[in-house]
Design an enzyme around this catalytic site. Structure first.
Site, short mmCIF file in Angstrom:
data_model
loop_
_atom_site.label_atom_id
_atom_site.label_comp_id
_atom_site.label_asym_id
_atom_site.label_seq_id
_atom_site.Cartn_x
_atom_site.Cartn_y
_atom_site.Cartn_z
N GLU A 19 0.80 -1.23 0.00
CA GLU A 19 0.00 0.00 0.00
C GLU A 19 0.83 1.27 0.00
O GLU A 19 0.54 2.22 -0.72
CB GLU A 19 -0.95 0.03 1.20
CG GLU A 19 -2.12 -0.95 1.12
CD GLU A 19 -1.77 -2.35 1.59
OE1 GLU A 19 -0.63 -2.57 2.04
OE2 GLU A 19 -2.65 -3.24 1.49
N HIS A 22 -9.82 -4.47 11.46
CA HIS A 22 -10.52 -4.33 10.18
C HIS A 22 -11.83 -3.56 10.32
O HIS A 22 -12.67 -3.60 9.43
CB HIS A 22 -10.84 -5.70 9.58
CG HIS A 22 -9.65 -6.40 8.98
ND1 HIS A 22 -8.60 -6.86 9.73
CD2 HIS A 22 -9.35 -6.71 7.71
CE1 HIS A 22 -7.71 -7.45 8.93
NE2 HIS A 22 -8.14 -7.37 7.70
C1 LIG Z 1 -2.05 -4.12 4.70
C2 LIG Z 1 -3.08 -5.07 4.22
N1 LIG Z 1 -3.46 -5.03 2.93
C3 LIG Z 1 -4.41 -5.87 2.48
C4 LIG Z 1 -4.99 -6.77 3.32
C5 LIG Z 1 -6.06 -7.71 2.80
N2 LIG Z 1 -5.48 -9.05 2.70
C6 LIG Z 1 -5.63 -9.93 3.71
S1 LIG Z 1 -4.80 -11.33 3.41
C7 LIG Z 1 -4.26 -10.81 1.92
C8 LIG Z 1 -3.40 -11.72 1.10
C9 LIG Z 1 -2.11 -12.05 1.75
O1 LIG Z 1 -1.47 -13.07 1.07
P1 LIG Z 1 -0.21 -13.85 1.65
O2 LIG Z 1 0.74 -12.91 2.28
O3 LIG Z 1 0.31 -14.67 0.55
O4 LIG Z 1 -0.78 -14.76 2.83
P2 LIG Z 1 -1.82 -15.96 2.73
O5 LIG Z 1 -3.18 -15.39 2.87
O6 LIG Z 1 -1.61 -16.66 1.45
O7 LIG Z 1 -1.52 -16.83 3.93
C10 LIG Z 1 -4.73 -9.53 1.66
C11 LIG Z 1 -4.46 -8.77 0.44
C12 LIG Z 1 -4.59 -6.76 4.67
N3 LIG Z 1 -5.13 -7.57 5.56
N4 LIG Z 1 -3.63 -5.91 5.09
#
Ligand SMILES: Cc1ncc(C[n+]2csc(CCOP(=O)(O)OP(=O)(O)O)c2C)c(N)n1
Ligand SMILES: [Mg+2]
Lengths: 340, 446
Positions: free
Chosen positions: B179, B248
């Site tokens: 972000e 959230h």
């Molecule tokens: C700063 C932030 N941006 C966006 C999100 C929304 N979000 C939650 S999980 C996620 C994906 C994360 O993927 P990864 O790091 O690969 O972890 P996984 O879910 O695969 O375990 C996103 C975009 C968030 N929680 N925090």
């Protein structure tokens, strides 16, 4: 009749069974992974019944990672992770009942029902949480490592995050400080190939995530995260190195999540075949099961007994959670500040 | 005496390192001065001969800009000294004129949109937002959308449905989860003349990027003396969704509304979501556009006119009434309307104002309403401290004091991080009944 015959067979077999540590470890890993799997399946069910709300990110498919890593930890070591945290908590030895109750927002939960799926902690088990903001737990884990160094307590901070999180700037700010100050931290990247609906290829210019620390001189290794024995070995080696004061390390776990990102994700960004292939060829629990049986470390009946125990634990957890009342309304205003 | 720190007003001449009559070259250290922070060496700025020391070693409290010595340039001789050369003090600090700060300009009155009586169609807020973006992207190639999961996934909350298909990868861009980086990138692109729509999956994640939003997007026009502009829209769902816990579930309205240099928009209905988003995209300023996940699926009548644009900075009276004014924004407007219905049943006629834009705030509409009703209830989902309700109370003090028959009442979220448990979450969020109670309280009815 069928039952008793299988019993005799397994009893006969178990005489030839290899005794000792190796067997215990193999079976414990199997049990720990199975517990996570069954617990998550139950959580999915409870979500479907409306007993769990909000976001709920299941760990199914990735069990080998936390179980293998946890095997090398001492009780001083600490763990911090993301919102996909149920498996980590169970691996840390947190009580499935308390975890399930928190998922349901009940009084008996680890955060008294106030944290939910993504925000659970246990100071007793050195588990520093579940964190909902992608990337934010990485500096936190680095700070926990700083506290280990500062106190000279010999502990290591395991800091887990995903393949999506690796692109956050604060990850690299952390790497720099960790390398600069030789902090006792292992960055465990759980590369399950997707950050929500975005595949790693679409998010990362360089998909060799174990190399992400190279600009800071942080060594990295890629590990088969679907194989608990491989994880255990890599983890033990890494822990020894970090404990010897050599500074931070990165372990990239090649893993896979079977379910959608959270309960509301239909996962249309990948093919059913892709998921099926992983499940049939790489499933960590099946692999472990085969290892145990093929090596004649235990028989079908022993594994069945484990299945039964695990099922009981999970059923109990769900029962406990459902009977735990909602938090007292007075809890709304507690824990905002430490009372002085 | 040179000023050697931003806060130094005087100094001590600790030591002379040159004597009268000695030749000095530019850069030679000639003296040591103790300031409020440290002992500093000072160097000769020119070459010449140290003609006369005006401030002897050890003198304390020598005011900044007091001459401390005279340096004779080539050709000058010491005799010149007696002729008042010493009096040729370097020009002192510019004279500060005794003027008071100008009063902040009062924003010009923004004309309300014309009353629309044409045909409408039923659209969800989600569709209205998508249509607004699509229309503006058709209209202007400089407008593009970027954010996490906006393209292939069609938006984490399906707001950008179909946009990738229509506009392609050049203009609908999936970003990594980064972000602070992509917000800065978007702001940079806006400095260079593009018009990004930067989607945050939710505004909770904009906290990763808030430095770029405030320090870069909101301040640069001012800092550049009006040269650079940042025509960017930062949009996404704000506030509590449903049981997603403390990290959230947060309302950022008062955070952003606090900051000059940006506009802050908080639509409720689909018609406003569309019209205001179109206006936001066209506005030459950075605009924070706070949506609400729980409203995405709600449907409203939306004008089918070709170019439905709602001006920023204009509140809307959704229901007229003479007994009490209720102001709200975003999802709380629905609750305010429900409360007004219930209050009508008890003989209290509430006037409900949808603020729609928090900055610039349409103070005129609010004040005029209170002049009629003499009572104000301010509703918001966010925390009470320094919230939008606090701003309403200040506004009433300053502009409607004599018309008030009761203290302003605030209905806000509970002053705690959002709890996860269903019962606690309900208690933490303003409910219709809270608004009814507040309206009755200011009406001295129970
Ligand atoms: C700063 C932030 N941006 C966006 C999100 C929304 N979000 C939650 S999980 C996620 C994906 C994360 O993927 P990864 O790091 O690969 O972890 P996984 O879910 O695969 O375990 C996103 C975009 C968030 N929680 N925090
Ligand atoms: Mg991932």
């Amino acid at each position: 009749m069928a039952k008793s015959s299988s019993k005799t067979k397994s009893a006969a077999k178990s005489r030839s069974r290899k005794p000792g540590l190796e067997r215990d470890e193999l079976l414990n890993f199997y049990k720990d992974m199975l517990l996570i799997r069954r617990f998550e399946e139950k959580a999915g069910q409870m979500y479907g019944m409306g007993l769990i709300g909000g976001f709920c990110h299941l760990y199914i498919g990735q069990e080998a990672v936390v179980v293998g890593m946890q095997a090398g930890l001492s009780d001083k070591d600490t763990v911090i992770t993301t919102y996909r945290d149920h498996g980590h908590m169970l691996a840390c030895g947190m009580d499935p009942r308390g975890v399930m109750a928190e998922l349901m927002g009940r009084r008996g939960g680890y955060s008294k029902g106030k944290g939910g799926s993504m925000h659970m902690f246990s100071t007793e088990k050195n588990f520093f949480g579940g964190h909902g903001i992608v990337g934010a737990n990485v500096p936190l884990g680095t700070g926990i490592a700083f506290s280990h160094m500062y106190r000279g307590n010999g502990a290591v901070s395991l800091t887990y995050f995903g393949d999506g999180a690796v692109n956050q700037g604060q990850v690299y700010e952390s790497f720099n400080m960790a390398a600069l100050w030789r902090l006792p931290v292992i960055y465990v990247i759980e590369n399950n190939r997707y950050g929500m609906g975005t595949s790693i290829e679409r998010a990362s210019a360089n998909t060799d995530l174990y190399m992400r620390g190279s600009a800071y001189g942080i060594p990295g290794e890629t590990v088969d995260g679907m194989d608990v024995m491989a994880v255990r070995e890599a983890g033990a080696k890494a822990l020894a190195q970090v404990r010897a004061g050599k500074g931070p390390l990165i372990l990239e776990m090649q893993t896979y999540r079977y379910r959608g990102h959270s309960m509301s994700d239909p996962a249309k960004y990948r093919s059913k075949e892709e998921v099926l292939k992983m499940r049939t060829e790489k499933d960590p629990i099946e692999t472990q099961r085969k290892l145990i049986l093929d090596g004649d470390h235990a028989g079908e009946a022993d594994l069945k007994e484990i299945d039964r125990e695990v099922k009981l634990l999970v059923t109990e957890a769900a029962e406990y959670a459902q009977h735990s009342p909602e938090p007292d309304v007075a809890e709304l205003y507690t824990d905002v500040l430490v009372e002085v | 005496m040179p000023a050697l720190s931003p806060t130094m007003t005087d100094g001590t001449l600790a030591k002379w390192l040159k004597t009268e009559g000695e030749a000095v070259a530019a850069g030679d250290v000639i003296a040591e001065i103790e300031t409020d922070k440290a002992t500093m060496e000072i160097e000769a700025a020119d070459e010449g001969v140290l003609g006369k020391i005006l401030v002897p070693e050890g003198t304390e409290n020598v005011a900044v800009n007091t001459p401390i010595a005279v340096l004779l340039e080539e050709g000058e001789d010491a005799g010149a000294l007696s002729n008042g050369a010493a009096a040729a003090a370097p020009s002192a600090a510019p004279v500060v004129e005794a003027v008071s700060a100008p009063v902040a300009p009062v924003a010009a009155t923004i004309p309300a949109e014309a009353v629309y009586a044409g045909p409408t169609t039923r659209l969800s807020v989600r569709e209205a937002l998508r249509d607004a973006m699509a229309e503006e992207m058709r209209r202007d190639d400089d407008v593009f959308l970027m954010g996490e999961e906006v393209a292939q996934y069609q938006g984490a909350y399906k707001v950008s449905q179909g946009l990738l298909e229509e506009f392609g990868e050049r203009r609908v861009i999936d970003t990594p989860i980064t972000e602070h980086g992509f917000t800065g990138l978007g702001v940079g692109a806006a400095f260079a003349g593009l018009k990004p729509i930067i989607e945050f999956m939710t505004f909770n994640f904009a906290m990763q990027a808030i430095d770029q939003i405030i320090n870069s997007a909101a301040k640069t026009h001012y800092m550049s003396g009006g040269q650079l502009t940042c025509q960017a829209v930062f949009r996404g769902p704000n506030g509590a969704a449903s049981r997603v816990g403390a990290q959230h579930s947060q309302c950022y309205a008062s955070w952003y509304a606090h900051c000059p240099g940006m506009k802050v928009v908080t639509p409720y209905s689909a018609a406003d979501a569309k019209g205001l988003l179109k206006a936001a995209i066209r506005d030459p300023n950075p605009v924070i556009f706070l949506e609400n996940e729980l409203l995405y699926g709600q449907s409203f009548d939306v004008p089918t006119e070709e170019d439905h644009v709602v001006p920023l900075g204009k509140a809307k009276i959704l229901r007229e009434g003479g007994d009490v004014t209720i102001v709200a924004f975003s999802i709380m407007v629905g609750r305010a309307l429900e409360a007004a219905d219930a209050l009508a049943g008890e003989g209290i006629n509430a006037e409900v104002i949808d603020l729609r834009t928090l900055r610039p705030l349409d103070t005129e509409t609010i004040v005029n309403s209170v002049k009629k009703t003499n009572r104000l209830v301010a509703v918001e989902e966010g925390w009470p401290f320094a919230g939008i309700g606090s701003e309403m109370a200040a506004l009433m003090m300053e502009q409607a004091f004599d018309w008030l028959d009761a203290p302003v009442a605030r209905v806000t979220g509970a002053d705690v991080p959002m709890p996860y448990a269903a019962n606690l979450e309900r208690l933490a969020l303003p409910q219709t009944q809270n608004i009814i109670d507040a309206a009755k309280a200011v009406s001295y009815r129970s």
